[in-house]
Design an enzyme around this catalytic site. Structure first.
Site, short mmCIF file in Angstrom:
data_model
loop_
_atom_site.label_atom_id
_atom_site.label_comp_id
_atom_site.label_asym_id
_atom_site.label_seq_id
_atom_site.Cartn_x
_atom_site.Cartn_y
_atom_site.Cartn_z
N ASP A 94 0.87 -1.17 0.00
CA ASP A 94 0.00 0.00 0.00
C ASP A 94 0.91 1.22 0.00
OD1 ASP A 94 -1.73 2.10 0.48
OD2 ASP A 94 -2.97 0.99 1.91
N SER B 185 0.69 12.03 -16.44
CA SER B 185 -0.44 11.97 -17.37
C SER B 185 -0.41 13.20 -18.26
CB SER B 185 -1.76 11.93 -16.60
OG SER B 185 -2.86 12.15 -17.45
N TYR C 60 -7.68 14.59 -10.14
CA TYR C 60 -6.72 13.69 -10.80
C TYR C 60 -5.65 14.49 -11.53
CZ TYR C 60 -4.90 10.29 -14.16
OH TYR C 60 -4.07 9.50 -14.90
N LYS D 159 -1.52 14.62 -10.96
CA LYS D 159 -0.53 14.28 -11.98
C LYS D 159 0.38 15.46 -12.31
CE LYS D 159 -1.54 9.97 -12.39
NZ LYS D 159 -0.56 8.95 -11.94
#
Length: 274
Positions: free
Chosen positions: A62, A139, A152, A156
């Site tokens: 994790d 990304s 998100y 990134k």
């Protein structure tokens, strides 16, 4: 001391149980590396390692747990010379920026950002003497405004910023380690596919084609063997994405058009599935 990867060594791939991570692990194993595949889902990590063959090991991991990275570094070093660390573990949430719960936002940042930072630290400390490479999966969303994916995209962008700054620190310290950030456009993975009917994720489905995990994995392995700190895939899309970052008002208009196109494509997919 060298960061040359011409000789096979040991590689860690976080979030390697599926998608881009599994594809990168497959590529690294095919080039002779011994790969430690880690994933929060223990069964997924084990099954993927077994499927990819004898050069792959697995461990439950994790990335939100600070101490877990040191344990993974020790386990990888016990297999041989640790020379590659891929911080791939990530999650995707979609929808208006204000629609996410506090736990959802915190988990995204802990996995996508904190996990990547802690992994990079563990990799640097483990590889400082012999040298090596760190690959952080960012990304295309890191380059400009991406409505519907605000949390998100922000995570990134942090990956990209941290990676280039990390390289500056490594250079100043004279450590023989190269840090790289890979910024792919939308990839046809289970993570993306799970949002196929999610109106908030429409922008993910604007393009007629998505990249394959194998295409991204090949680009990542190529980047590991280069001196470039950042690669965006496809390059033409990256130019457009960076332009939206430089001209946000124009970028937001283009993003809105992409959302509209994505919604139309989502509706067609739903109708075709009936």
């Amino acid at each position: 001391m060298s960061n040359d990867l011409s000789e096979p060594a040991v590689a860690v791939v976080t979030g390697g149980g599926r998608g881009i991570g599994a594809a990168i692990a497959r590529r690294l194993a095919a080039t002779g590396h011994r790969v430690l595949i880690t994933d929060r889902d223990e069964t997924r990590a084990r099954d993927t390692a077994n499927r990819l063959g004898s050069r792959c090991e697995w461990a439950a991991h994790d990335v939100r747990d600070p101490g877990s990275h040191e344990r993974i570094a020790d386990a990888a070093s016990a297999l041989g010379s640790l020379r590659v660390w891929v911080n791939n573990a990530g999650v995707l949430i979609a929808g208006p920026a204000w629609s996410h719960g506090s736990d959802e936002i915190a988990s995204t940042l802990e996995i996508n950002v904190l996990g990547m930072m802690l992994g990079s630290r563990a990799a640097t400390l483990a590889m400082a003497d012999e040298g090596g490479r760190i690959l952080n999966i960012a990304s295309m969303a890191a380059h400009g405004p991406v409505p519907g994916l605000a949390v998100y995209a922000a995570s990134k962008a942090a990956v990209l910023s941290f990676t280039t700054s990390l390289q500056g620190d490594l250079d100043r310290a004279g450590l023989p380690i190269r840090a790289h950030a890979l910024c792919p456009d939308v990839v046809a993975t289970d993570m993306v596919g799970s949002h196929a009917s999610d109106a908030g994720a429409a922008i993910l489905f604007a393009a007629a084609r998505q990249l394959s995990a194998e295409q991204v994995a090949q680009a990542g392995v190529d980047l590991l063997s280069s001196s470039n700190p950042v690669r965006s895939l496809p390059r033409l899309n990256a130019l457009a994405a960076r332009a939206t970052g430089l001209a946000p008002r124009l970028g937001l208009r283009l993003a809105s058009a992409a959302q509209d196109a994505g919604e139309r494509r989502q509706r067609r997919q739903v109708e075709e599935a009936r």
